[in-house]
Design a protein around this motif. Sequence first.
Motif, PDB file in Angstrom:
ATOM      1  N   GLY A  14       0.814  -1.212   0.000  1.00 24.26           N
ATOM      2  CA  GLY A  14       0.000   0.000   0.000  1.00 24.26           C
ATOM      3  C   GLY A  14       0.845   1.259   0.000  1.00 24.26           C
ATOM      4  O   GLY A  14       0.564   2.210  -0.731  1.00 24.26           O
ATOM      5  N   LYS A  18       1.123   4.030  -2.966  1.00 22.40           N
ATOM      6  CA  LYS A  18       0.900   5.461  -2.746  1.00 22.40           C
ATOM      7  C   LYS A  18       2.081   6.286  -3.242  1.00 22.40           C
ATOM      8  O   LYS A  18       1.899   7.386  -3.747  1.00 22.40           O
ATOM      9  N   THR A  32      -4.996   2.143   3.676  1.00 14.20           N
ATOM     10  CA  THR A  32      -3.863   1.806   2.819  1.00 14.20           C
ATOM     11  C   THR A  32      -3.471   0.352   3.012  1.00 14.20           C
ATOM     12  O   THR A  32      -3.197  -0.362   2.046  1.00 14.20           O
ATOM     13  N   PHE A  35      -6.207  -1.846   1.417  1.00 12.36           N
ATOM     14  CA  PHE A  35      -6.102  -1.819  -0.043  1.00 12.36           C
ATOM     15  C   PHE A  35      -4.872  -2.579  -0.526  1.00 12.36           C
ATOM     16  O   PHE A  35      -4.907  -3.238  -1.565  1.00 12.36           O
ATOM     17  N   GLY A  36      -3.770  -2.494   0.218  1.00 13.96           N
ATOM     18  CA  GLY A  36      -2.575  -3.258  -0.129  1.00 13.96           C
ATOM     19  C   GLY A  36      -2.822  -4.751  -0.034  1.00 13.96           C
ATOM     20  O   GLY A  36      -2.342  -5.536  -0.869  1.00 13.96           O
ATOM     21  N   ALA A  70      -2.095  -3.619  -6.121  1.00 11.28           N
ATOM     22  CA  ALA A  70      -2.163  -2.624  -5.046  1.00 11.28           C
ATOM     23  C   ALA A  70      -2.267  -1.219  -5.611  1.00 11.28           C
ATOM     24  O   ALA A  70      -3.029  -0.392  -5.096  1.00 11.28           O
ATOM     25  N   VAL A  74      -5.450   1.010  -4.724  1.00 10.95           N
ATOM     26  CA  VAL A  74      -5.232   2.268  -3.999  1.00 10.95           C
ATOM     27  C   VAL A  74      -5.746   3.445  -4.821  1.00 10.95           C
ATOM     28  O   VAL A  74      -6.391   4.351  -4.285  1.00 10.95           O
TER      29      VAL A  74
END
Length: 93
Positions: A14, A18, A32, A35-36, A70, A74
């Motif tokens: 994540g 980002k 994060t 989502f990762g 990812a 994200v």
Amino acid sequence: MSWLWAIIVGLVLGLIAKAILPGKQKIPLWLTVIFGMIGSVLGNWAATGLGINETKGVDWGRHLLQLLGAVIVVAVGDRLWVGMRGGGGRRAA
């Protein structure tokens, strides 16, 4: 122990996602990580479908697919988060 590794991998993927995405993402750290983790699962699923989930040595193809998953999750998740929160939009003068 597998949940601990899933959280660690989710955090790392994540944060890398980002860093790859342009601009600033407005999702919190806990999201994060989630989502990762989702991206990692999607990458593993894609690697299995392509037949590259288990190789001799380091599974670079699987890891790249996890990172790609990812990044996608994200990016989409950040847009949904901003849309739900109502923040980040431009205001008319």
